[in-house]
Design a protein around this motif. Structure first.
Motif, short mmCIF file in Angstrom:
data_model
loop_
_atom_site.label_atom_id
_atom_site.label_comp_id
_atom_site.label_asym_id
_atom_site.label_seq_id
_atom_site.Cartn_x
_atom_site.Cartn_y
_atom_site.Cartn_z
N ALA A 1 0.84 -1.20 0.00
CA ALA A 1 0.00 0.00 0.00
C ALA A 1 0.87 1.25 0.00
CB ALA A 1 -0.93 0.00 1.21
N VAL A 2 1.90 1.25 0.85
CA VAL A 2 2.81 2.40 0.92
C VAL A 2 3.50 2.61 -0.43
CG1 VAL A 2 4.95 3.26 1.91
CG2 VAL A 2 3.22 2.23 3.40
N THR A 3 3.99 1.51 -1.01
CA THR A 3 4.69 1.61 -2.30
C THR A 3 3.78 2.16 -3.39
OG1 THR A 3 6.15 -0.24 -1.75
CG2 THR A 3 5.92 0.32 -4.08
N ASP A 4 2.60 1.59 -3.48
CA ASP A 4 1.66 2.01 -4.52
C ASP A 4 1.22 3.47 -4.34
OD1 ASP A 4 1.82 -0.52 -5.56
OD2 ASP A 4 -0.11 -1.21 -4.74
N GLU A 5 0.90 3.83 -3.12
CA GLU A 5 0.40 5.18 -2.87
C GLU A 5 1.49 6.24 -3.00
OE1 GLU A 5 -2.89 5.92 -2.61
OE2 GLU A 5 -3.05 3.80 -3.11
N GLN A 6 2.70 5.87 -2.62
CA GLN A 6 3.81 6.82 -2.79
C GLN A 6 4.12 7.02 -4.27
OE1 GLN A 6 7.00 5.40 -0.16
NE2 GLN A 6 6.52 7.09 1.23
N ASP A 7 3.97 5.95 -5.05
CA ASP A 7 4.18 6.07 -6.49
C ASP A 7 3.16 7.04 -7.09
OD1 ASP A 7 6.32 4.37 -6.51
OD2 ASP A 7 5.21 2.61 -7.23
#
Length: 280
Positions: free
Chosen positions: A57-63
Motif C-alpha cells: 500500500a505504501v509503495t503504490d500510494e507513494q508512487d
C-alpha cells in the motif's frame, strides 16, 4: 520473548511515512497490521500477510503521489499570466510542495487549488480589462488621425488576443492614450490659432471672406471638429481671401490704367480738369 512476539512488537510500532499520513489506503493497511500485531492468537503467516499488504500500500500510494508531484513540477503559468506576480507566487508555492519529499497529497492538492484559484481570479480581472479595452472608441475630434486609429486597432487586437498579458494590454492602452493626448493637444493649438484669425482691412467688406471666416471660427470652436474639418475651413477661408484680394488688385490695376491713359496728348484737356489732377 518469542521471535513472533518480537515481530509483532516491531509491526505494532510501525508508523506511516510522513508523506502518507493522510492516505486512507495506507492508514487502513497500517490499522490492519497493528490489529494483527496485537492479536495474541495471530500467526507469523497472518503477520507477514498484513505486513506485505501494508508495504504494498505504501509503495503504490507513494508512487501515485510522486506522479502527482512530478506533474505539479511541470506546471507552467498560462501565457496570459506570465507577468502576473500573484500567479507566479502561487506557482512557486506549488512547485515547492512538489519538491518536498515529505509533503502529503493533501498539501499538494491544497497548493494546486490555491494556484488554480489564483489563475482563475487573475484571468478574470484580465478579461474584464480586455473587455473594457475592446469597448474603447476614438474621440470624434481625432477620428481622422491615422496614428490614433492605428493604435486603437492595435489596442483592440491586444484585447482580443487570449494570450496577451496584462503588461501587453497596459502598453497598448498607454500608446493609444498618449497618441490621443498628443493629437488633441496639437489640434487645440491649431483651433486656437484659427479662432484668432482676422480679415485684412482692405478686404474686410468682402461678404464671401466674411462668411468663410465665420465658418472657420465656428469649426475652431467646435470641440468635436477634426483636424480635417479645420483644414477644410481654413482652405476655404484662404481661397476667399485670395479671391477677394485678386478682385481688389484687378480693380486697382484697372483704375491705374485709367489714370495712366490720361498721359496721352489727347487727354491733356481732361488732365487739365482740377478734379482729375487731384485724383491723379
Amino acid at each position: 520473548k518469542t521471535k513472533l512476539q518480537e515481530n509483532k512488537d516491531k509491526a505494532n510500532a510501525t508508523t506511516a511515512p510522513t508523506n502518507m499520513t493522510d492516505n486512507d489506503v495506507v492508514n487502513d493497511a497500517l490499522t490492519a497490521l497493528k490489529k494483527v500485531a496485537t492479536d495474541p492468537n495471530a500467526t507469523q503467516t497472518a503477520l507477514n500477510k498484513a505486513q506485505e499488504a501494508y508495504t504494498n500500500a505504501v509503495t503504490d500510494e507513494q508512487d501515485k503521489l510522486q506522479t502527482a508531484k512530478n506533474a505539479a513540477k511541470s506546471v507552467e503559468a498560462p501565457k496570459n499570466m506570465t507577468d502576473n506576480t500573484v500567479v507566479a507566487g502561487k506557482l512557486a508555492d506549488l512547485k515547492k510542495v512538489a519538491e518536498d519529499g515529505d509533503a502529503t497529497a493533501t498539501e499538494l492538492a491544497n497548493a494546486q487549488q490555491a494556484y488554480d484559484d489564483a489563475v482563475k481570479a487573475e484571468q478574470g480581472k484580465l478579461q474584464d480589462a480586455k473587455n473594457a479595452a475592446a469597448d474603447v472608441t476614438v474621440p470624434k475630434n481625432v477620428s481622422d488621425n491615422k496614428t490614433v486609429t492605428d493604435l486603437l486597432t492595435a489596442l483592440h487586437d491586444t484585447a482580443a488576443d487570449g494570450n496577451a498579458t496584462a503588461s501587453a494590454l497596459t502598453a497598448a492602452q498607454k500608446a493609444y492614450d498618449d497618441a490621443v493626448t498628443e493629437a488633441q493637444s496639437a489640434l487645440a493649438t491649431k483651433k486656437s490659432t484659427a479662432d484668432k484669425t482676422t480679415i485684412d482691412t482692405n478686404i474686410s467688406d468682402d461678404k464671401a471672406t466674411q462668411d468663410a471666416l465665420a465658418n472657420l471660427k465656428k469649426i475652431a470652436e467646435d470641440k468635436n471638429a477634426t483636424a480635417s474639418d479645420l483644414q477644410k475651413a481654413q482652405d476655404a477661408y484662404d481661397k476667399a481671401v485670395t479671391d477677394a484680394q485678386g478682385v481688389l488688385n484687378d480693380g486697382k490695376e484697372t483704375a491705374q490704367k485709367s489714370i495712366n491713359s490720361l498721359d496721352i496728348p489727347e487727354a491733356e484737356g481732361i488732365r487739365a480738369d482740377p478734379s482729375v489732377a487731384e485724383a491723379e
